[in-house]
Design an enzyme around this catalytic site. Structure first.
Site, mmCIF file in Angstrom:
data_model
loop_
_atom_site.group_PDB
_atom_site.id
_atom_site.type_symbol
_atom_site.label_atom_id
_atom_site.label_comp_id
_atom_site.label_asym_id
_atom_site.label_seq_id
_atom_site.Cartn_x
_atom_site.Cartn_y
_atom_site.Cartn_z
ATOM 1 N N GLY A 180 4.304 1.172 6.863
ATOM 2 C CA GLY A 180 5.451 0.960 7.757
ATOM 3 C C GLY A 180 6.724 1.652 7.290
ATOM 4 C CB VAL A 218 0.930 -6.881 8.805
ATOM 5 C CG1 VAL A 218 2.212 -7.132 9.585
ATOM 6 C CG2 VAL A 218 -0.286 -7.058 9.698
ATOM 7 C CB THR A 248 -6.468 0.384 7.342
ATOM 8 O OG1 THR A 248 -5.802 1.584 7.055
ATOM 9 C CG2 THR A 248 -7.955 0.601 7.235
ATOM 10 C CB ALA A 287 -16.427 6.273 5.368
ATOM 11 C CB CYS A 344 -7.326 3.293 2.761
ATOM 12 S SG CYS A 344 -5.827 2.844 3.612
ATOM 13 C CG PHE A 396 -4.313 4.762 -5.872
ATOM 14 C CD1 PHE A 396 -3.097 4.300 -5.403
ATOM 15 C CD2 PHE A 396 -5.024 5.645 -5.079
ATOM 16 C CE1 PHE A 396 -2.587 4.723 -4.192
ATOM 17 C CE2 PHE A 396 -4.530 6.065 -3.849
ATOM 18 C CZ PHE A 396 -3.302 5.607 -3.412
HETATM 19 C C1 UDX Z 1 -6.313 7.847 1.914
HETATM 20 C C2 UDX Z 1 -6.513 8.933 2.996
HETATM 21 O O1 UDX Z 1 -6.442 10.228 2.384
HETATM 22 C C3 UDX Z 1 -5.468 8.782 4.089
HETATM 23 O O2 UDX Z 1 -5.717 9.714 5.137
HETATM 24 C C4 UDX Z 1 -5.491 7.359 4.645
HETATM 25 O O3 UDX Z 1 -4.476 7.172 5.601
HETATM 26 C C5 UDX Z 1 -5.317 6.351 3.529
HETATM 27 O O4 UDX Z 1 -6.314 6.565 2.510
HETATM 28 P P1 UDX Z 1 -4.676 7.549 -0.154
HETATM 29 O O5 UDX Z 1 -5.600 6.448 -0.539
HETATM 30 O O6 UDX Z 1 -3.219 7.270 -0.109
HETATM 31 O O7 UDX Z 1 -5.059 8.118 1.297
HETATM 32 O O8 UDX Z 1 -4.878 8.785 -1.177
HETATM 33 P P2 UDX Z 1 -5.956 9.959 -1.304
HETATM 34 O O9 UDX Z 1 -5.225 11.190 -1.628
HETATM 35 O O10 UDX Z 1 -6.884 10.015 -0.174
HETATM 36 O O11 UDX Z 1 -6.747 9.536 -2.632
HETATM 37 C C6 UDX Z 1 -7.593 8.395 -2.678
HETATM 38 C C7 UDX Z 1 -8.265 8.292 -4.021
HETATM 39 O O12 UDX Z 1 -9.223 9.340 -4.193
HETATM 40 C C8 UDX Z 1 -7.305 8.418 -5.214
HETATM 41 O O13 UDX Z 1 -7.650 7.457 -6.184
HETATM 42 C C9 UDX Z 1 -7.523 9.818 -5.724
HETATM 43 O O14 UDX Z 1 -7.258 9.968 -7.094
HETATM 44 C C10 UDX Z 1 -9.013 9.987 -5.426
HETATM 45 N N1 UDX Z 1 -9.388 11.405 -5.316
HETATM 46 C C11 UDX Z 1 -8.895 12.174 -4.296
HETATM 47 C C12 UDX Z 1 -10.267 11.946 -6.237
HETATM 48 O O15 UDX Z 1 -10.719 11.252 -7.143
HETATM 49 N N2 UDX Z 1 -10.620 13.261 -6.121
HETATM 50 C C13 UDX Z 1 -10.149 14.061 -5.125
HETATM 51 O O16 UDX Z 1 -10.517 15.244 -5.085
HETATM 52 C C14 UDX Z 1 -9.255 13.499 -4.185
HETATM 53 P P1 ADP Z 2 0.228 -1.247 3.777
HETATM 54 O O1 ADP Z 2 -0.220 -0.453 2.599
HETATM 55 O O2 ADP Z 2 -0.837 -1.374 4.840
HETATM 56 O O3 ADP Z 2 1.547 -0.790 4.343
HETATM 57 P P2 ADP Z 2 1.568 -3.436 2.401
HETATM 58 O O4 ADP Z 2 0.949 -4.640 1.758
HETATM 59 O O5 ADP Z 2 2.247 -2.415 1.555
HETATM 60 O O6 ADP Z 2 0.405 -2.771 3.285
HETATM 61 O O7 ADP Z 2 2.638 -3.917 3.483
HETATM 62 C C1 ADP Z 2 2.406 -4.838 4.485
HETATM 63 C C2 ADP Z 2 3.696 -5.636 4.734
HETATM 64 O O8 ADP Z 2 3.500 -6.469 5.890
HETATM 65 C C3 ADP Z 2 4.086 -6.591 3.598
HETATM 66 O O9 ADP Z 2 5.398 -6.261 3.134
HETATM 67 C C4 ADP Z 2 4.057 -7.987 4.245
HETATM 68 O O10 ADP Z 2 5.086 -8.848 3.784
HETATM 69 C C5 ADP Z 2 4.252 -7.657 5.723
HETATM 70 N N1 ADP Z 2 3.772 -8.708 6.635
HETATM 71 C C6 ADP Z 2 2.573 -9.320 6.611
HETATM 72 N N2 ADP Z 2 2.472 -10.222 7.623
HETATM 73 C C7 ADP Z 2 3.647 -10.179 8.301
HETATM 74 C C8 ADP Z 2 4.166 -10.865 9.454
HETATM 75 N N3 ADP Z 2 3.442 -11.764 10.120
HETATM 76 N N4 ADP Z 2 5.427 -10.564 9.859
HETATM 77 C C9 ADP Z 2 6.163 -9.643 9.191
HETATM 78 N N5 ADP Z 2 5.732 -8.961 8.124
HETATM 79 C C10 ADP Z 2 4.489 -9.211 7.664
#
Ligand code: UDX
Ligand code: ADP
Length: 478
Positions: free
Chosen positions: A17, A93, A135, A231, A282, A344
């Site tokens: 967000g 959220v 997600t 995936a 994710c 991560f």
């Molecule tokens: C992922 C997707 O890329 C993104 O599109 C979705 O919206 C959310 O999930 P994110 O988890 O933020 O994004 O990071 P990403 O760059 O995808 O890396 C995920 C994990 O894979 C990390 O731990 C990274 O270190 C690992 N990774 C990535 C590897 O180990 N090797 C690689 O070559 C690429």
């Molecule tokens: P993401 O990585 O999907 O953005 P986060 O855990 O970082 O997930 O953020 C989700 C946010 O949504 C948190 O800050 C949490 O407090 C907020 N949240 C969860 N439920 C509600 C709700 N019912 N109303 C307002 N905010 C909410």
């Protein structure tokens, strides 16, 4: 339906967000955007005058927040009034994996989606386009729709004129690269049934995204595509990680193999870096959702296939821990191990599902003393992750670790503290600053025989070896 958009409200000021709405505000200066969250501390951090203290570290984010905050971007705990005036509401959220009850360990916990949908149902006014950005499992839009409709039925008795349309618009940003991903996305996916609402959302994006990059589908294709994209990406990481182990046995070099296969345009060069395992909020969650969905529809072969991707990921972390113990004469008792990087991946302060959590827990179980340095992760985040890891082990009766041992780690503000008297250094995150370490200085501070475990292919092995350091590098046979 009024297609002029004046106010957007985003529920959830998290990793999705916050950055998404900052970029929206920057690209849509004539629209007021309010990000609301129940978490007062998080909102106050987003409003912090010191932009270094925003709750999320993301390159380029603070500059955009500086430009837009309190102009057309607002952070607030006031859900009611901001929902009421919004033309479009984004739901961002958290949707973690359920920890108990039916589907525990696989299905997503939808309690936050449900509670914020109820708030939307209650306070929205006029026509509102509700967009799911979190997600979520496939068919969550149905749940949102049913909940909203049930309120409408109740309220129609009072002849209230509110109406809703639901869209799915999954976010594909990768942390650490979020601003670039949001500003020039590979594609924007919009799923929905109502053409007018799809057009409204599409028109917002065309302010900065070329139209040919906007894909419109039905709701379920959009929801499923998000799970499948993650995936497939996770599968690539598990594939290359599985090959890293073969390289170590055979004399092949994972960097060379990655390059050789990545130049095939059908395979492509991205996502072929070996690592201690994928983390982040994710990948694991989305594959678990996919597995749950397959099981629900009796597609056991398909679910087994995807389970394999998760199993390799767990195995990769475990085998790294085992190699470390082996190399250090089979015992870590009382040895000082420096851990470099806890997030991560690089360029984020996010520790969710970080491979560092499991590897550090394993080493603590082996009774090592751990010193951790990460340029952006706070001590509290590490503390919480390690406490949760212990709790999970205990709840599965798999713990072989005492609470006191879990305290056998310290947080280093200064990277040099990690090196002092260390028997081994483990590089778990590929932070840029780790690539220019002064090996002469480091070697003078460590206890010999000293080991370097490079799990991210960032160490210049020749330079480090020159000073008598033993270097183990993931996917290399020496
Ligand atoms: C992922 C997707 O890329 C993104 O599109 C979705 O919206 C959310 O999930 P994110 O988890 O933020 O994004 O990071 P990403 O760059 O995808 O890396 C995920 C994990 O894979 C990390 O731990 C990274 O270190 C690992 N990774 C990535 C590897 O180990 N090797 C690689 O070559 C690429
Ligand atoms: P993401 O990585 O999907 O953005 P986060 O855990 O970082 O997930 O953020 C989700 C946010 O949504 C948190 O800050 C949490 O407090 C907020 N949240 C969860 N439920 C509600 C709700 N019912 N109303 C307002 N905010 C909410």
């Amino acid at each position: 339906m009024n297609s002029k958009i004046s106010n957007i409200c985003c529920i959830g000021a998290g990793y999705v967000g916050g950055p998404s709405m900052a970029v929206f505000a920057n690209k849509l200066p004539n629209i007021n955007i309010t990000v609301v969250d129940l978490n007062k501390e998080r909102i106050s951090d987003w409003n912090n005058k010191d932009l270094e203290k925003l709750p999320i570290y993301e390159p380029g984010l603070s500059e955009i927040v500086r430009k837009t905050r309190n102009k057309n971007l607002f952070f607030s705990t006031e859900l009611k009034q901001n929902i009421a005036k919004a033309d479009i509401i984004f739901i961002s959220v958290n949707t973690p994996t359920k920890t108990s009850g039916f589907g525990a360990g696989k299905a997503s916990d939808l309690r936050w989606i449900e509670s914020c949908t109820r708030t939307v149902a209650e306070f929205a006014k006029g026509h509102t386009v509700v967009v799911e950005k979190s997600t979520i499992p496939v068919r969550t839009a149905e749940i949102i729709k049913n909940l909203l409709n049930s309120y409408l039925k109740k309220e129609s008795v009072n002849s209230n004129k509110k109406t809703f349309s639901i869209l799915s618009n999954p976010e594909f940003l990768a942390e650490g690269n979020a601003i670039k991903d949001l500003e020039s996305p590979d594609r924007i996916l919009i799923g929905g049934e109502d053409e007018t609402s799809i057009k409204i959302l599409k028109n917002l994006y065309t302010n900065w995204v070329p139209e040919n990059k906007i894909i419109c589908t039905n709701l379920w294709s959009s929801e499923l595509s998000k799970l499948v994209a993650n995936a497939f990406l996770a599968q690539r990481v598990s594939s290359i990680n599985s090959i890293s182990s073969i390289c170590e046995c055979t004399g092949a070099d994972i960097q060379e193999v990655s390059k050789a296969i990545g130049t095939d345009s059908r395979i492509g060069e991205k996502f072929l870096s070996p690592s201690p395992g994928f983390g982040g909020s994710c990948f694991k969650k989305d594959i678990l959702n996919l597995i749950y969905l397959c099981n629900f529809y009796g597609l056991d072969q398909v679910s087994n296939y995807w389970e394999g991707v998760l199993k390799i990921n767990e195995w990769q972390k475990k085998r790294i821990s085992q190699i470390i113990v082996e190399k250090l004469f089979g015992t870590l008792y009382g040895k000082k191990i420096g851990v470099l990087g806890f997030s991560f991946k690089a360029n984020t302060n996010d520790t969710r599902e970080s491979p560092a959590i499991d590897i550090v827990t394993d080493l603590l179980e082996e009774k090592a003393k751990i010193s951790i340095f990460d340029p952006k992760v706070t001590k509290d985040s590490i503390d919480n992750e390690l406490k949760n890891a212990l709790f999970k082990l205990k709840s599965r009766n798999m713990h072989n670790i005492e609470n006191s041992e879990l305290k056998n780690w310290n947080y280093c503000e200064d990277i040099n503290e990690v090196f002092n008297n260390a028997d081994a250094l483990i590089f778990l995150t590929e932070w840029e600053e780790f690539k220019s370490i002064d090996w002469e200085k480091v070697s003078s501070l460590m206890r010999y025989p000293a080991w370097i475990f490079d799990c991210r292919s960032i160490i210049n092995i020749d330079k480090a070896s020159k000073y008598g350091l033993n270097v183990w590098s993931l996917g290399k046979s020496k």
